[in-house]
Design a protein around this motif. Structure first.
Motif, PDB file in Angstrom:
ATOM      1  N   THR A   1      -0.811   3.151  13.404  1.00  0.00           N
ATOM      2  CA  THR A   1      -0.391   2.368  14.566  1.00  0.00           C
ATOM      3  C   THR A   1      -1.039   2.837  15.837  1.00  0.00           C
ATOM      4  OG1 THR A   1       1.517   3.779  14.851  1.00  0.00           O
ATOM      5  CG2 THR A   1       1.803   1.751  13.601  1.00  0.00           C
TER       6      THR A   1
ATOM      7  N   PRO B   1       0.828  -1.196   0.000  1.00  0.00           N
ATOM      8  CA  PRO B   1       0.000   0.000   0.000  1.00  0.00           C
ATOM      9  C   PRO B   1       0.868   1.254   0.000  1.00  0.00           C
ATOM     10  CG  PRO B   1      -0.097  -1.071   2.132  1.00  0.00           C
ATOM     11  CD  PRO B   1       0.658  -1.982   1.218  1.00  0.00           C
TER      12      PRO B   1
ATOM     13  N   ASP C   1       1.223   3.977   4.903  1.00  0.00           N
ATOM     14  CA  ASP C   1       1.465   3.050   6.000  1.00  0.00           C
ATOM     15  C   ASP C   1       0.185   2.851   6.806  1.00  0.00           C
ATOM     16  OD1 ASP C   1       4.090   2.778   5.272  1.00  0.00           O
ATOM     17  OD2 ASP C   1       4.786   4.347   6.638  1.00  0.00           O
ATOM     18  N   LYS C   2       0.048   1.703   7.428  1.00  0.00           N
ATOM     19  CA  LYS C   2      -1.090   1.438   8.292  1.00  0.00           C
ATOM     20  C   LYS C   2      -0.959   2.259   9.568  1.00  0.00           C
ATOM     21  CE  LYS C   2      -1.757  -3.251   6.677  1.00  0.00           C
ATOM     22  NZ  LYS C   2      -1.773  -4.660   7.013  1.00  0.00           N
TER      23      LYS C   2
END
Length: 101
Positions: free
Chosen positions: A101, A95, A98-99
């Motif tokens: 956190t 992706p 970034d995911k």
């Protein structure tokens, strides 16, 4: 007629051999292109009048006129082209963001 041609597609133009210029270079006549064009032809021994296929990528489209990169840009009519491979943009495996956190 070649419909559905877009920028980035790989297309083919069928040209006619005019004459052999040197041992490894051939002069060809490209339909709807008003200038002489020569290509390197080391493998085959093309004769005068023989059709030869030139393959390149589409770089620009302007109505009925399409510019194809054959080492040099060549602008021809859309009707003289044949689609070889349609352009497929690269796919992203990771992706872009970034995911959280």
């Amino acid at each position: 007629m070649a419909t559905g041609i877009k920028v980035g597609d790989e297309v083919a133009i069928t040209a006619t051999v005019r004459r052999r210029v040197t041992e490894d270079r051939v002069s060809v006549s490209i339909p709807s292109y008003g200038f002489p064009h020569s290509i390197v032809d080391r493998t085959s021994k093309a004769k005068k009048g023989q059709p030869i296929e030139l393959v390149g990528d589409v770089t620009h489209i302007d109505g009925e006129w399409v510019t194809v990169n054959l080492g040099v840009p060549v602008t021809v009519n859309l009707d003289t082209l044949r689609l070889v491979t349609a352009y497929k943009p690269p796919t992203r495996k990771a992706p872009l963001v970034d995911k959280p956190t």
